[in-house]
Design a protein around this motif. Sequence first.
Motif, short mmCIF file in Angstrom:
data_model
loop_
_atom_site.label_atom_id
_atom_site.label_comp_id
_atom_site.label_asym_id
_atom_site.label_seq_id
_atom_site.Cartn_x
_atom_site.Cartn_y
_atom_site.Cartn_z
N LYS A 189 9.92 -53.93 29.59
CA LYS A 189 9.99 -52.51 29.22
C LYS A 189 9.80 -52.32 27.72
CE LYS A 189 13.09 -51.35 33.08
NZ LYS A 189 12.23 -50.40 33.80
N ARG A 205 6.17 -52.82 26.72
CA ARG A 205 5.33 -51.63 26.93
C ARG A 205 5.55 -50.62 25.80
NH1 ARG A 205 5.38 -48.16 32.48
NH2 ARG A 205 4.62 -50.15 33.31
N TYR A 250 -0.57 -43.55 28.54
CA TYR A 250 0.86 -43.50 28.85
C TYR A 250 1.50 -42.27 28.22
CZ TYR A 250 1.17 -48.13 30.96
OH TYR A 250 1.04 -49.20 31.81
N THR A 305 11.11 -42.24 30.13
CA THR A 305 10.10 -43.03 30.82
C THR A 305 8.81 -43.12 29.99
OG1 THR A 305 9.04 -41.16 31.96
CG2 THR A 305 10.96 -42.15 33.02
N THR A 348 4.91 -43.53 31.36
CA THR A 348 4.20 -43.57 32.64
C THR A 348 2.73 -43.19 32.50
OG1 THR A 348 4.15 -42.70 34.89
CG2 THR A 348 4.93 -41.21 33.18
N ASP A 349 1.92 -43.80 33.37
CA ASP A 349 0.52 -43.39 33.48
C ASP A 349 0.28 -42.67 34.80
OD1 ASP A 349 0.88 -45.58 35.11
OD2 ASP A 349 -1.03 -46.53 34.61
N THR A 352 6.22 -41.49 39.07
CA THR A 352 7.48 -41.65 38.35
C THR A 352 8.50 -40.62 38.78
OG1 THR A 352 6.26 -42.52 36.45
CG2 THR A 352 8.50 -41.78 36.06
N ASP A 367 9.68 -49.61 37.13
CA ASP A 367 8.84 -50.07 36.03
C ASP A 367 8.67 -49.03 34.93
OD1 ASP A 367 8.49 -52.50 37.27
OD2 ASP A 367 6.55 -51.98 38.15
N ASP A 368 8.63 -47.75 35.30
CA ASP A 368 8.33 -46.70 34.33
C ASP A 368 9.54 -46.27 33.52
OD1 ASP A 368 5.73 -46.69 35.30
OD2 ASP A 368 6.15 -45.13 36.78
#
Length: 245
Positions: free
Chosen positions: A27, A30, A81, A100, A102-103, A108, A228-229
């Motif tokens: 995390k 990212r 993102y 978060t 997120t893409d 999400t 994940d997000d």
Amino acid sequence: MSGHSKWHNIQAKKGKTDAARGAIFTKIGRELAVAAKGNPNPDTNSKLADVIAKAKAANMPNENIKRSIAKAAGELGDKDYKELTYEGYGIAGSAVIIKTLTDNVNRTAGDIRSTMSKCGGQMGNTGCVSYMFDNKGIIVIEKTVALDEDTMMEYCLEAEAEDFVASDDVYEITTTPESFSSVRKFFEDKGVMFLEASIKMVPQNYITLDSEKLATFNKMLDKLEELDDVQDIYHNVELPEEDAD
């Protein structure tokens, strides 16, 4: 400077399994890559420098940090993102804020909504609980013989920190979000190592839950962290010491 330290709540992620720590590194990786996109130089990119400090405080290896920054020019090049924040309620009306990266916004939002509802909570509208929190820079430093309270007081005044609290084993320094980078750099230049260094949503008041509700709440936190997000989760629940170690 005084106040009530919440370090045992802050350190809730510190003692988890290697697998969980690996997920935390992923995390933060990212977050590093997104912060580095467009400018991978922390000397001229204060946001990236802040995330690097957060990574080091989480004991993320330097090679992982370098690799994550390198991704900014590679695999993230074609991904957009977004930094999105969700608010809602856990069991017993507890307040929860979820940050978060997120893409895929629909994925999400759906994952967070489903996870919260399965654990007695619900996602709310923007602003439904954020008014209960203050946005603060938090720097936690281990208390040592060489770094006594008088020295720390002098440092904090010189760095123009907002507040600092001394507990049995750590100092917890509070800054405004705007001054976080400069205060962090001040202590880095002094050669001080951090146990924690990031900008957080700090609750104005904490609530306590009975053991059954606390178990449900902790289950929700664990499930949210597995997404994940999800980058960071803030809440107003008092975590007993044994749950934070």
